[in-house]
Design a protein around this motif. Sequence first.
Motif, mmCIF file in Angstrom:
data_model
loop_
_atom_site.group_PDB
_atom_site.id
_atom_site.type_symbol
_atom_site.label_atom_id
_atom_site.label_comp_id
_atom_site.label_asym_id
_atom_site.label_seq_id
_atom_site.Cartn_x
_atom_site.Cartn_y
_atom_site.Cartn_z
ATOM 1 N N GLU A 1 0.822 -1.214 0.000
ATOM 2 C CA GLU A 1 0.000 0.000 0.000
ATOM 3 C C GLU A 1 0.856 1.264 0.000
ATOM 4 N N LYS A 24 2.398 1.582 -3.474
ATOM 5 C CA LYS A 24 1.420 2.121 -4.407
ATOM 6 C C LYS A 24 1.243 3.613 -4.179
ATOM 7 N N GLY A 25 1.236 4.010 -2.922
ATOM 8 C CA GLY A 25 1.076 5.419 -2.566
ATOM 9 C C GLY A 25 2.218 6.240 -3.133
ATOM 10 N N ALA A 54 1.916 6.556 -6.863
ATOM 11 C CA ALA A 54 0.862 7.504 -7.231
ATOM 12 C C ALA A 54 1.312 8.931 -6.990
ATOM 13 N N SER A 73 -3.221 7.173 6.677
ATOM 14 C CA SER A 73 -3.805 8.035 5.651
ATOM 15 C C SER A 73 -4.343 9.324 6.286
ATOM 16 N N SER A 128 1.106 9.439 1.849
ATOM 17 C CA SER A 128 0.506 8.820 0.688
ATOM 18 C C SER A 128 0.478 7.300 0.830
ATOM 19 N N ILE A 153 -2.220 3.854 -0.316
ATOM 20 C CA ILE A 153 -3.422 3.520 -1.082
ATOM 21 C C ILE A 153 -3.925 2.147 -0.669
ATOM 22 N N THR A 189 -5.190 -1.304 -1.006
ATOM 23 C CA THR A 189 -5.017 -2.177 -2.161
ATOM 24 C C THR A 189 -5.507 -3.577 -1.809
#
Lengths: 401, 232
Positions: A44, A47-48, A51, A354, A359, A361, A363
Amino acid sequence: MNNTNIYLKLTSRALTSLRKSALRSFLTLLGIFIGSATIILVIEIGKGAQAEIEKQYSNMSVNTILINAPSAEGGVSSLGVADIPGLKEISEIKDIAPQLTGRLPITYSETTVPLNIFGTTSNTESLVNLKMRQGRFFSEEDSEKKNKLVVLGYTSAQELFGDNFGNIVGEKITINRKQYEVIGVSEYKGGSFGPVTIDDSIFVPYEVANRYILGDSGRFNINVIVNDFKDLPLAQEKIAEKLRELHNIKGNKPEDFRIRDMGSLVNSAQSSARTMAILLWTVGTIVLVVGGIGIMNVMYTSVLERTKEVGIYKALGAKESHILYMFLIEALILSVLGFLVGSVTSTILYFLVSKTGFSIIFTLYAYVLSFVFTIIIGLAFGYYPAKKAAQLNVVDALRYE
Amino acid sequence: MIKSQSPNETSKYLIETSNLRKSFSLGKQTLDILKGVDIKISRGEFIALMGPSGSGKSTLLNILGLLDYPTSGTYKLIDTEVSKIGSNTLSEIRNKKIGFIFQSFNLLPKLTALENVAVPSLFAGEEKNDKALELLQSVGLQDRISHYPNELSGGQKQRVAIARALINDPELILADEPTGNLDSVSGKDVMNIIVDLHKEGRTIVMVTHDEELAKFADKVIHIKDGVVEKIL
């Protein structure tokens, strides 16, 4: 013969046995659930980060070249707006805009917040691909006349006028004790341009920013857009050549400017994100393997403690597969429990993290992957002790005290 | 199961061993425990195995009970040559045809008396709780069914073990010093049950060093130094 019966019963016996040695089961769980949660969070966060990079560079076309003064020691760079007409002569260049930035306290009525000043020319609107939410962007004429106008980025408008601001075109804000009229607000965009993020910027005509607001304290750079991605190397060469000529730099004298293209910036950011992801993965895997060794350790102790029990079971007719199952099902139950606790923990951590604005995400596939990994590790490390137990010699096992 | 076997397949003997040997290697030395044992035990016989300690009688019982492999020789149990077959098949035979009564009871500590008795039936495919209850009643433990082994006396433990030995209705009962860890009163109770099992028609092989107990047997096989010394 009804084998399902046997395995169902052995499963429920394993559950009972794990419940009876709750503390030991819990300690085994610790290692597994930490590993399991780490894998989820790692994905996660990865991914953050990915992004975040995509967001930061999404507005910068890869055709962009950034020219700025090196922060190197000594000497003032002569890089400035004066270079722009010269650079415009280079045929590969499609568009070019100066950028003068700095962070200053901005005031509207009682509210004062630090925001980015983004001094530039009118063509920045198309260069950044800015969409207007209210009003308009400033024109070349505004710039020439040094009109005290500003265009607010979406976030800076929120900061000054509240989250649900109404029509604010025509309002006046104060910068350095001078009043500026708001003529437009841009749509939320995300990402940055040059050294600043777009949404918490205040766009000001370049000459205004230079003369009344930032002056020498601002950071100056030139953003160049080339016609074609393929032109990047040639354009960079020509820009360097032109700037050396304009700044009168000869021979081996050091350049007082630095040229970078966005493509390579994005690449290096992505590759550092990848490195980070690999690092986090490694950590997650190590934690899980350590957790797996924990399982193996517990299983070994369990096999040793229950050597006599295994002997009795075998004497009474248990086959190797039954004994193997008895021990593996315990490892499996521990792994599944470890995963469940781990996924709950990582979900809680996800919400906490978060909230801080970091950041990250959510997932789903991270959970699936963590589940598969945890089960595989649990079974792999549980298998060896279980196999050993299953193959114990009955007489020896019965004699074991 | 066993009773359904057709008569023409069955020989007179339940157990037939020929030149059964067992040796252990201790480093470079080889220790011969059994040095060629030939015994024949008929169906329904009650045999006592006697001998001084170290004579090999327990090793012989373990081999007869398929808990251990002979080093060489042949062993026919219920008309099947079993000295060379795989461990899973041996498990199956132990499960269905042999009931064990150990000196140290060997109950499973985490299971109740009832669960202990039912264990062999579970591995036979179906846990027979009703039958386990019946068997516990028959050994006088109907009020102890939910007790764990550590809550039972030695005599009670051994009676649970006997009930467990009977759950799959085996033809052969192997008992290794069944009263060795018991006081004389519970020892007598246990012995009476074993005698009853014999009367029901089961074949019993019992290791003992107690002359008094050996008197219950049809035959006494004396083992000494790994061979059959005499059969009385």
